[in-house]
Design a protein around this motif. Structure first.
Motif, PDB file in Angstrom:
ATOM      1  N   ASP A 247       0.838  -1.208   0.000  1.00 21.26           N
ATOM      2  CA  ASP A 247       0.000   0.000   0.000  1.00 21.26           C
ATOM      3  C   ASP A 247       0.870   1.254   0.000  1.00 21.26           C
ATOM      4  N   PHE A 248       1.948   1.219   0.780  1.00 20.50           N
ATOM      5  CA  PHE A 248       2.881   2.341   0.817  1.00 20.50           C
ATOM      6  C   PHE A 248       3.455   2.589  -0.573  1.00 20.50           C
ATOM      7  N   TYR A 249       3.905   1.537  -1.248  1.00 21.80           N
ATOM      8  CA  TYR A 249       4.456   1.635  -2.605  1.00 21.80           C
ATOM      9  C   TYR A 249       3.425   2.252  -3.553  1.00 21.80           C
ATOM     10  N   THR A 250       2.215   1.719  -3.505  1.00 21.92           N
ATOM     11  CA  THR A 250       1.146   2.201  -4.398  1.00 21.92           C
ATOM     12  C   THR A 250       0.861   3.679  -4.158  1.00 21.92           C
ATOM     13  N   ASN A 251       0.756   4.070  -2.891  1.00 21.76           N
ATOM     14  CA  ASN A 251       0.486   5.477  -2.565  1.00 21.76           C
ATOM     15  C   ASN A 251       1.641   6.388  -2.963  1.00 21.76           C
ATOM     16  N   LEU A 252       2.865   5.938  -2.722  1.00 24.66           N
ATOM     17  CA  LEU A 252       4.033   6.736  -3.096  1.00 24.66           C
ATOM     18  C   LEU A 252       4.107   6.914  -4.599  1.00 24.66           C
ATOM     19  N   LEU A 253       3.903   5.844  -5.335  1.00 23.06           N
ATOM     20  CA  LEU A 253       3.944   5.920  -6.798  1.00 23.06           C
ATOM     21  C   LEU A 253       2.836   6.835  -7.334  1.00 23.06           C
ATOM     22  N   ALA A 254       1.643   6.726  -6.786  1.00 18.61           N
ATOM     23  CA  ALA A 254       0.535   7.584  -7.224  1.00 18.61           C
ATOM     24  C   ALA A 254       0.832   9.056  -6.930  1.00 18.61           C
ATOM     25  N   THR A 255       1.387   9.327  -5.764  1.00 28.10           N
ATOM     26  CA  THR A 255       1.739  10.704  -5.392  1.00 28.10           C
ATOM     27  C   THR A 255       2.802  11.259  -6.327  1.00 28.10           C
ATOM     28  N   LEU A 256       3.827  10.471  -6.587  1.00 32.12           N
ATOM     29  CA  LEU A 256       4.901  10.929  -7.476  1.00 32.12           C
ATOM     30  C   LEU A 256       4.406  11.133  -8.899  1.00 32.12           C
ATOM     31  N   GLU A 257       3.485  10.305  -9.343  1.00 30.70           N
ATOM     32  CA  GLU A 257       2.913  10.485 -10.685  1.00 30.70           C
ATOM     33  C   GLU A 257       2.122  11.791 -10.768  1.00 30.70           C
ATOM     34  N   LYS A 258       1.369  12.115  -9.718  1.00 23.81           N
ATOM     35  CA  LYS A 258       0.645  13.396  -9.704  1.00 23.81           C
ATOM     36  C   LYS A 258       1.635  14.554  -9.787  1.00 23.81           C
ATOM     37  N   ILE A 259       2.716  14.444  -9.057  1.00 23.95           N
ATOM     38  CA  ILE A 259       3.740  15.488  -9.097  1.00 23.95           C
ATOM     39  C   ILE A 259       4.348  15.575 -10.490  1.00 23.95           C
ATOM     40  N   ARG A 260       4.729  14.436 -11.056  1.00 26.72           N
ATOM     41  CA  ARG A 260       5.375  14.413 -12.385  1.00 26.72           C
ATOM     42  C   ARG A 260       4.471  15.021 -13.455  1.00 26.72           C
ATOM     43  N   LEU A 261       3.190  14.712 -13.387  1.00 22.86           N
ATOM     44  CA  LEU A 261       2.261  15.167 -14.416  1.00 22.86           C
ATOM     45  C   LEU A 261       1.835  16.627 -14.240  1.00 22.86           C
ATOM     46  N   ASN A 262       1.983  17.164 -13.038  1.00 22.15           N
ATOM     47  CA  ASN A 262       1.455  18.500 -12.772  1.00 22.15           C
ATOM     48  C   ASN A 262       2.480  19.565 -12.409  1.00 22.15           C
ATOM     49  N   ILE A 263       3.684  19.143 -12.081  1.00 22.76           N
ATOM     50  CA  ILE A 263       4.710  20.124 -11.713  1.00 22.76           C
ATOM     51  C   ILE A 263       5.915  19.911 -12.629  1.00 22.76           C
ATOM     52  N   PRO A 264       6.147  20.832 -13.541  1.00 22.33           N
ATOM     53  CA  PRO A 264       7.253  20.631 -14.487  1.00 22.33           C
ATOM     54  C   PRO A 264       8.633  20.740 -13.832  1.00 22.33           C
ATOM     55  N   ARG A 265       9.589  20.044 -14.433  1.00 22.10           N
ATOM     56  CA  ARG A 265      10.996  20.093 -14.034  1.00 22.10           C
ATOM     57  C   ARG A 265      11.174  19.872 -12.527  1.00 22.10           C
ATOM     58  N   THR A 266      10.861  18.676 -12.094  1.00 18.05           N
ATOM     59  CA  THR A 266      10.863  18.367 -10.667  1.00 18.05           C
ATOM     60  C   THR A 266      11.931  17.333 -10.321  1.00 18.05           C
ATOM     61  N   PHE A 267      12.616  17.606  -9.228  1.00 14.41           N
ATOM     62  CA  PHE A 267      13.667  16.755  -8.674  1.00 14.41           C
ATOM     63  C   PHE A 267      13.199  16.382  -7.272  1.00 14.41           C
ATOM     64  N   VAL A 268      12.771  15.134  -7.074  1.00 16.40           N
ATOM     65  CA  VAL A 268      12.230  14.699  -5.786  1.00 16.40           C
ATOM     66  C   VAL A 268      13.325  13.984  -4.998  1.00 16.40           C
ATOM     67  N   ASN A 269      13.568  14.450  -3.789  1.00 19.58           N
ATOM     68  CA  ASN A 269      14.539  13.825  -2.886  1.00 19.58           C
ATOM     69  C   ASN A 269      13.783  13.082  -1.800  1.00 19.58           C
ATOM     70  N   ILE A 270      14.151  11.822  -1.584  1.00 23.58           N
ATOM     71  CA  ILE A 270      13.550  11.042  -0.504  1.00 23.58           C
ATOM     72  C   ILE A 270      14.678  10.539   0.388  1.00 23.58           C
ATOM     73  N   VAL A 271      14.569  10.853   1.664  1.00 25.01           N
ATOM     74  CA  VAL A 271      15.559  10.421   2.645  1.00 25.01           C
ATOM     75  C   VAL A 271      14.995   9.189   3.352  1.00 25.01           C
ATOM     76  N   LEU A 272      15.730   8.082   3.292  1.00 23.18           N
ATOM     77  CA  LEU A 272      15.274   6.855   3.939  1.00 23.18           C
ATOM     78  C   LEU A 272      15.263   7.022   5.451  1.00 23.18           C
ATOM     79  N   ASP A 273      14.322   6.347   6.082  1.00 24.17           N
ATOM     80  CA  ASP A 273      14.135   6.450   7.525  1.00 24.17           C
ATOM     81  C   ASP A 273      15.014   5.451   8.262  1.00 24.17           C
ATOM     82  N   MET A 274      15.367   5.792   9.499  1.00 24.34           N
ATOM     83  CA  MET A 274      16.128   4.865  10.337  1.00 24.34           C
ATOM     84  C   MET A 274      15.161   3.985  11.114  1.00 24.34           C
TER      85      MET A 274
END
Length: 185
Positions: free
Chosen positions: A16-43
């Protein structure tokens, strides 16, 4: 993640986390041009608990008052902490898989980059009493936020093979020049 303390289980499965993350990133990719997304892994929750319990300040904090993710500090919650560690590991794996997915797409105006400096729980050049907030010994202190900010900035300007997998409190920000670029892979 902290829902595991109250519910005894995670709010989202790793799928579910994967699906939600992918859907969120797709919304960003399709709606915000020239985007560089940084994700910091959790400890892991165990790393937080171990570092905090090694701190003279955090080991003496009164945990009868509100503390976020109370169960990671409770000696009787090893099973919940273990479950949280497993899920955090699974979530981190899903984040890396999503980043790999976008890497294969080779978009010219969108990238997802994963940074590992925080996930190791390897804090260098700092006393144990300075890692977590004195409010709850769970959230990062001001000094840790500053070290994370420098680590993220430097990681963005460093090729993948040379990125640090730890947090140093003595690092200084890389000063970009006209030839500096953001490393997407």
């Amino acid at each position: 993640m902290c829902a595991a303390c109250q519910l005894g289980t995670a709010f989202l499965s790793s799928i579910d986390f994967y699906t939600n993350l992918l859907a969120t990133l797709e919304k960003i990719r399709l709606n915000i041009p020239r985007t560089f997304v940084n994700i910091v892994l959790d400890m892991s929750a165990s790393t937080i608990a171990n570092v905090a319990s090694s701190s003279s300040f955090c080991s003496s904090i009164d945990r009868t008052t509100f503390v976020e993710c109370q169960c990671i500090f409770d000696q009787d919650s090893a099973a919940i902490r273990s479950q949280m560690d497993y899920l955090i590991s699974q979530y981190n794996t899903q984040v890396q898989q999503v980043a790999e997915y976008y890497k294969t797409k080779d978009y010219d105006s969108f990238a997802v980059i994963v940074h590992t400096f925080a996930s190791s729980g390897d804090f260098r050049d700092v006393g144990l009493n300075n890692i977590f907030s004195t409010f709850d010994c769970y959230h990062p202190s001001q000094a840790t936020h500053a070290a994370f900010a420098v680590a993220l900035w430097n990681s963005m300007l460093t090729p993948s093979a040379s990125k640090k997998h730890y947090t140093s409190y003595t690092d200084t920000p890389i000063c970009p020049s006209s030839s500096t670029k953001l490393y997407i892979y």
